[in-house]
Design a protein around this motif. Structure first.
Motif, mmCIF file in Angstrom:
data_model
loop_
_atom_site.group_PDB
_atom_site.id
_atom_site.type_symbol
_atom_site.label_atom_id
_atom_site.label_comp_id
_atom_site.label_asym_id
_atom_site.label_seq_id
_atom_site.Cartn_x
_atom_site.Cartn_y
_atom_site.Cartn_z
ATOM 1 N N ALA A 1 -89.923 -33.003 37.862
ATOM 2 C CA ALA A 1 -90.382 -34.322 37.442
ATOM 3 C C ALA A 1 -89.233 -35.285 37.148
ATOM 4 O O ALA A 1 -89.449 -36.490 37.024
ATOM 5 C CB ALA A 1 -91.271 -34.191 36.200
ATOM 6 N N ASN A 2 -87.991 -34.775 37.047
ATOM 7 C CA ASN A 2 -86.842 -35.641 36.782
ATOM 8 C C ASN A 2 -86.274 -36.266 38.047
ATOM 9 O O ASN A 2 -85.401 -37.124 37.965
ATOM 10 C CB ASN A 2 -85.751 -34.865 36.041
ATOM 11 N N ILE A 3 -86.726 -35.830 39.205
ATOM 12 C CA ILE A 3 -86.306 -36.463 40.456
ATOM 13 C C ILE A 3 -87.111 -37.748 40.601
ATOM 14 O O ILE A 3 -88.339 -37.719 40.634
ATOM 15 C CB ILE A 3 -86.485 -35.524 41.661
ATOM 16 N N VAL A 4 -86.393 -38.882 40.661
ATOM 17 C CA VAL A 4 -87.052 -40.188 40.667
ATOM 18 C C VAL A 4 -87.071 -40.840 42.046
ATOM 19 O O VAL A 4 -87.730 -41.861 42.230
ATOM 20 C CB VAL A 4 -86.406 -41.138 39.630
ATOM 21 N N ALA A 5 -86.341 -40.263 43.008
ATOM 22 C CA ALA A 5 -86.318 -40.795 44.367
ATOM 23 C C ALA A 5 -85.729 -39.739 45.290
ATOM 24 O O ALA A 5 -85.084 -38.785 44.830
ATOM 25 C CB ALA A 5 -85.493 -42.076 44.445
ATOM 26 N N VAL A 6 -85.955 -39.928 46.586
ATOM 27 C CA VAL A 6 -85.416 -39.021 47.596
ATOM 28 C C VAL A 6 -84.609 -39.849 48.585
ATOM 29 O O VAL A 6 -85.054 -40.911 49.026
ATOM 30 C CB VAL A 6 -86.549 -38.281 48.346
ATOM 31 N N ALA A 7 -83.414 -39.366 48.915
ATOM 32 C CA ALA A 7 -82.593 -39.978 49.968
ATOM 33 C C ALA A 7 -82.581 -39.005 51.133
ATOM 34 O O ALA A 7 -82.250 -37.829 50.960
ATOM 35 C CB ALA A 7 -81.177 -40.242 49.473
#
Length: 170
Positions: free
Chosen positions: A128-134
């Motif tokens: 849940a701490n991942i706020v975006a994906v590159a």
């Protein structure tokens, strides 16, 4: 207080290259940036046989090597527990931003770097701490998807997410 943002992903995904590009972007914007790189491997800062390496080999708990250009402190853990990310952050000088590569299980806002070519699963569904994906490929997610090859846009996202002010008094 320094703002902290993590860059996570599996080996070979491009974390280090992106982190290097982001440091350059933020520094060019006038921000003071620190970086922490976590490694699961042993590393040497000075070649074996050189002075500070000899001091560590002789049993020094900590060695500081200094020059007119930089200094480094190397602490030998010698079986002690690896310091936590919070303990490592406390050792750094003040900065506007600290980018953290690794420490993927720590509760800090993170960007996942993901490439389909690695054959590894995505991390964001379980963190849940991942706020975006590159990524360099389409990703099915409700999170913001950023172009892995556009470090400036990723820096803009981090700036907005952390409410960084490049004009703040230092």
């Amino acid at each position: 207080m320094t703002k902290v943002f993590g860059i996570v992903g599996f080996s070979g995904s491009g974390k280090t290259t992106l982190t290097e590009q982001l440091i350059a972007c933020f520094a060019a914007r006038g921000l003071r940036v620190n970086a922490i790189k976590h490694s699961h491997h042993d590393f040497e800062l000075e070649a074996p046989g050189k002075d500070s390496a000899r001091f560590r080999s002789a049993g020094a708990a900590e060695v500081l090597i200094a020059s007119p250009y930089r200094f480094a402190i190397v602490r030998e853990l010698r079986g002690d527990t690896e310091p936590t990310l919070a303990e490592q952050l406390a050792r750094l000088s003040p900065a506007d931003l600290t980018l953290v590569e690794g420490f993927k299980h720590d509760p800090i806002p993170k960007l996942e770097v993901w490439r389909a070519g690695t054959g590894k699963p995505q991390l964001f569904p379980d963190d849940a701490n991942i706020v975006a994906v590159a990524s360099d490929a389409p990703v099915e997610s409700t999170l913001p998807l950023l172009d892995l090859n556009d470090a400036g846009a990723i820096a803009d996202f981090i700036t907005h997410h952390l409410a960084l002010d490049p004009h703040a008094d230092r």
